[in-house]
Design an enzyme around this catalytic site. Structure first.
Site, PDB file in Angstrom:
ATOM      1  N   GLY A   1       0.778  -1.087   0.178  1.00  0.00           N
ATOM      2  CA  GLY A   1       0.085  -0.108   0.037  1.00  0.00           C
ATOM      3  C   GLY A   1       0.875   1.224   0.146  1.00  0.00           C
ATOM      4  O   GLY A   1       1.623   1.388  -0.813  1.00  0.00           O
ATOM      5  N   ASP A   2       0.746   1.862   1.162  1.00  0.00           N
ATOM      6  CA  ASP A   2       1.324   3.326   1.131  1.00  0.00           C
ATOM      7  C   ASP A   2       2.321   3.480   2.252  1.00  0.00           C
ATOM      8  O   ASP A   2       2.630   4.467   2.388  1.00  0.00           O
ATOM      9  CB  ASP A   2       0.292   4.400   1.443  1.00  0.00           C
ATOM     10  CG  ASP A   2      -0.363   4.284   2.353  1.00  0.00           C
ATOM     11  OD1 ASP A   2      -0.329   3.407   3.309  1.00  0.00           O
ATOM     12  OD2 ASP A   2      -1.387   5.216   2.654  1.00  0.00           O
ATOM     13  N   GLU A   3       2.904   2.005   2.652  1.00  0.00           N
ATOM     14  CA  GLU A   3       3.684   1.999   3.787  1.00  0.00           C
ATOM     15  C   GLU A   3       5.444   1.461   3.153  1.00  0.00           C
ATOM     16  O   GLU A   3       5.247   0.370   2.472  1.00  0.00           O
ATOM     17  CB  GLU A   3       3.084   1.249   4.750  1.00  0.00           C
ATOM     18  CG  GLU A   3       3.914   1.350   6.111  1.00  0.00           C
ATOM     19  CD  GLU A   3       3.303   0.539   7.221  1.00  0.00           C
ATOM     20  OE1 GLU A   3       3.558   0.697   8.247  1.00  0.00           O
ATOM     21  OE2 GLU A   3       2.483  -0.432   7.058  1.00  0.00           O
TER      22      GLU A   3
ATOM     23  N   THR B   1      -4.790   7.279   5.979  1.00  0.00           N
ATOM     24  CA  THR B   1      -5.589   6.733   5.016  1.00  0.00           C
ATOM     25  C   THR B   1      -5.578   4.991   5.141  1.00  0.00           C
ATOM     26  O   THR B   1      -4.554   4.590   5.818  1.00  0.00           O
ATOM     27  CB  THR B   1      -4.944   6.964   3.425  1.00  0.00           C
ATOM     28  OG1 THR B   1      -3.521   6.281   3.554  1.00  0.00           O
ATOM     29  CG2 THR B   1      -4.733   8.447   3.196  1.00  0.00           C
TER      30      THR B   1
ATOM     31  N   SER C   1      -5.570   3.060   2.377  1.00  0.00           N
ATOM     32  CA  SER C   1      -5.073   2.529   0.845  1.00  0.00           C
ATOM     33  C   SER C   1      -4.374   1.429   0.800  1.00  0.00           C
ATOM     34  O   SER C   1      -3.392   1.267   1.826  1.00  0.00           O
ATOM     35  CB  SER C   1      -4.471   3.622   0.110  1.00  0.00           C
ATOM     36  OG  SER C   1      -3.481   4.245   0.771  1.00  0.00           O
TER      37      SER C   1
END
Length: 352
Positions: A271-273, A350, A352
């Protein structure tokens, strides 16, 4: 303890399985076909679906790397052991690779073929292990496991045997259309790389984290861990589409790459990590300073298809041993620190 498929199952496998299990195998094949060409994502999905299909407590895809077996994808009770390394000699997985046949352990406490201490660490008591072949080479195993002894039966063994062929085909399919895979080492590299950013992936991060903590304990030095969460990815995806979101992730990856040293490990965790293992952060105060500095340095604008975007990220960093002695505790502390920064800066959280 049985080690091979009984002859009556080999003769007519379809007749040996109930209709719902056969439908499950078909669904498994369909789901794996949908995943695409990212080998790391393929094996992550394989582990989860194999656990669900057999009703196990967990599942693992282990790759054979030199004299070790490495957990490259894991689900259920094995998930926290992602990156675990076992000696091939003295483990059921290593024996499976050596013999190239399915193996069944009914109780790890009484089976002389298993690495009993490793089984206790994972929390398993029974398991089925089947070989995964890439060409003529057995490159690893697919394993389902249970916290209870004697949890698996002939139908489960046959199920895993059948889906292992699907997994082997997926391995070939996932590597055929990009870089040519000539050696087992090439396959291992693809299994630990994030296809979107070119960074290491979650499996590589956990592997390096386990190895780094072992070394830090043995040598008595510190190890820093930073978690980085991109701000506002969901908003970009919703308003401008996933291509814009992917572009933002690639830009963030490049900025992080430019700000980390060769001795550090930078990976996209999903994801966004992102995660970073820091080799030279000595104490919690230095970790906090690093987190603030990194968040400031990655902030800035970029454009995609002529549209300007503002990019920022929240960072939480901790240090072993001061902030925790085990993987889960350290990652929890880093995650808490990351969201404290996010809340303090009013950044959008988020999912996401």
């Amino acid at each position: 303890m049985s080690s091979l498929l009984p002859s009556h199952l080999i003769a007519d496998p379809a007749a040996s399985l109930p209709p719902e299990r056969l439908l499950g195998i078909i669904r498994f094949q369909t789901e794996i076909a949908k995943v695409g060409l990212d080998l790391a994502v393929v094996i992550e999905r394989v582990a989860l679906l194999a656990q669900i299909l057999t009703g196990g407590s967990g599942a693992v895809v282990e790759l054979a790397e030199g004299e070790e077996m490495v957990y490259r994808a894991a689900s259920g009770i094995a998930e926290r052991q992602l990156g675990l390394r076992l000696a091939r000699r003295g483990s059921l997985s290593g024996l499976c690779v050596e013999q190239g046949v399915p193996l069944h352990c009914e109780d790890s406490e009484t089976d002389a073929r298993v690495d009993r201490e490793a089984c206790r660490v994972v929390g398993l008591r029974s398991m089925i292990v089947v070989p995964l072949r890439h060409g003529d080479l057995t490159v690893g195993v697919l394993k389902v496991l249970s916290a209870q002894p004697a949890a698996f039966h002939d139908a489960d063994l046959l199920t895993l045997e059948l889906i292992s062929e699907v997994v082997a085909s997926a391995l070939v399919h996932a590597t055929r259309y990009s870089a040519q895979v000539e050696t087992a080492r090439d396959l291992f590299l693809r299994a630990t790389q994030d296809s979107l950013t070119g960074l290491g992936n979650r499996a590589l991060f956990y592997d390096r984290l386990h190895q780094g903590l072992k070394l830090a304990r043995r040598q008595g030095h510190s190890l820093g861990i930073a978690l980085v969460d991109m701000d506002g990815l969901k908003r970009i995806n919703d308003e401008h589409g996933h291509q814009a979101g992917d572009a933002a992730l690639r830009v963030l990856a490049e900025r992080l790459r430019a700000l980390t040293r060769e001795s550090d490990t930078l990976a996209r965790l999903g994801g966004d990590e992102f995660g970073i293992l820091l080799s030279a952060v000595k104490d919690p105060a230095a970790a906090r300073d690093f987190a603030l500095k990194l968040a400031d340095l990655v902030r800035g604008s970029f454009s995609f298809d002529g549209v300007p975007f503002e990019l920022s990220a929240s960072v939480g960093a901790v240090v072993f041993p001061e902030d925790g002695g085990e993987v889960e505790a350290l990652l929890h502390q880093a995650d808490q620190a990351m969201y404290e920064m996010k809340r303090a800066r009013g950044a959008e959280r988020t999912d996401s």
